[in-house]
Motif scaffolding. Structure first.
Motif, PDB file in Angstrom:
ATOM      1  N   LYS A  24       0.850  -1.188   0.000  1.00 40.48           N
ATOM      2  CA  LYS A  24       0.000   0.000   0.000  1.00 40.48           C
ATOM      3  C   LYS A  24       0.889   1.243   0.000  1.00 40.48           C
ATOM      4  O   LYS A  24       1.898   1.292   0.700  1.00 40.48           O
ATOM      5  N   ILE A  25       0.505   2.229  -0.773  1.00 44.47           N
ATOM      6  CA  ILE A  25       1.275   3.467  -0.868  1.00 44.47           C
ATOM      7  C   ILE A  25       0.434   4.597  -0.311  1.00 44.47           C
ATOM      8  O   ILE A  25      -0.728   4.764  -0.681  1.00 44.47           O
ATOM      9  N   ILE A  26       1.035   5.346   0.594  1.00 45.01           N
ATOM     10  CA  ILE A  26       0.370   6.486   1.210  1.00 45.01           C
ATOM     11  C   ILE A  26       1.144   7.739   0.825  1.00 45.01           C
ATOM     12  O   ILE A  26       2.357   7.808   0.990  1.00 45.01           O
ATOM     13  N   VAL A  27       0.440   8.732   0.309  1.00 41.45           N
ATOM     14  CA  VAL A  27       1.041  10.006  -0.070  1.00 41.45           C
ATOM     15  C   VAL A  27       0.442  11.083   0.815  1.00 41.45           C
ATOM     16  O   VAL A  27      -0.776  11.265   0.851  1.00 41.45           O
ATOM     17  N   PHE A  28       1.314  11.777   1.538  1.00 49.11           N
ATOM     18  CA  PHE A  28       0.881  12.913   2.343  1.00 49.11           C
ATOM     19  C   PHE A  28       1.109  14.182   1.532  1.00 49.11           C
ATOM     20  O   PHE A  28       2.181  14.376   0.963  1.00 49.11           O
ATOM     21  N   GLY A  29       0.116  15.045   1.486  1.00 51.85           N
ATOM     22  CA  GLY A  29       0.241  16.303   0.765  1.00 51.85           C
ATOM     23  C   GLY A  29       1.144  17.282   1.496  1.00 51.85           C
ATOM     24  O   GLY A  29       1.597  17.025   2.613  1.00 51.85           O
ATOM     25  N   ASN A  30       1.398  18.386   0.843  1.00 46.82           N
ATOM     26  CA  ASN A  30       2.189  19.449   1.457  1.00 46.82           C
ATOM     27  C   ASN A  30       1.340  20.223   2.450  1.00 46.82           C
ATOM     28  O   ASN A  30       0.114  20.177   2.406  1.00 46.82           O
TER      29      ASN A  30
END
Length: 129
Positions: A24-30
């Motif tokens: 699973k890939i989690i991307v946190f925004g800026n």
């Protein structure tokens, strides 16, 4: 991601990464990117204004839109603010620790605040919503 990397760069990388793993890939925004280091701005004794902010939640809308089926997107802005103005954004924790000790990297205390917010809001970070 920072301003020199665009969402398409991330999408291309994730597409290639997914060929090699089922993780699973989690991307946190800026969050907020300031024009100067937060401690330097605070040392002036002046309130932080829009002129002190380089960007707020850069690419959040695009990253959220492109996330479908590729990764789980989590907006730091959604977790650390109550609106779109700099006045709505958390810049210091309840213990008065700064959000950042430079212009954009989250402090440990702010990262903990994000973690606590994810837990309190019962956000399933492993779902691909």
């Amino acid at each position: 991601m920072f301003e020199w990397y665009k969402p398409d760069n991330l999408i291309n990388y994730i597409t290639e990464l997914k060929k090699k793993t089922s993780a699973k890939i989690i991307v946190f925004g800026n969050y907020i990117v300031l024009n100067n280091d937060l401690p330097d701005i605070s040392a002036t004794g002046k309130e932080i204004t829009n002129k002190d902010i380089k960007s707020l939640a850069l690419y959040d809308d695009e990253l959220k839109m492109k996330s479908k089926g590729l990764y789980r997107f989590i907006s730091k802005k959604d977790l650390l603010s109550n609106g779109d103005s700099n006045k709505d954004c958390i810049l210091y924790t309840n213990e008065n620790a700064p959000m950042t000790y430079d212009s954009n990297h989250l402090s440990f205390e702010s990262a903990k605040l994000i973690s606590d917010s994810i837990i309190a809001k019962k956000i399933d970070i492993f779902s691909n919503k």
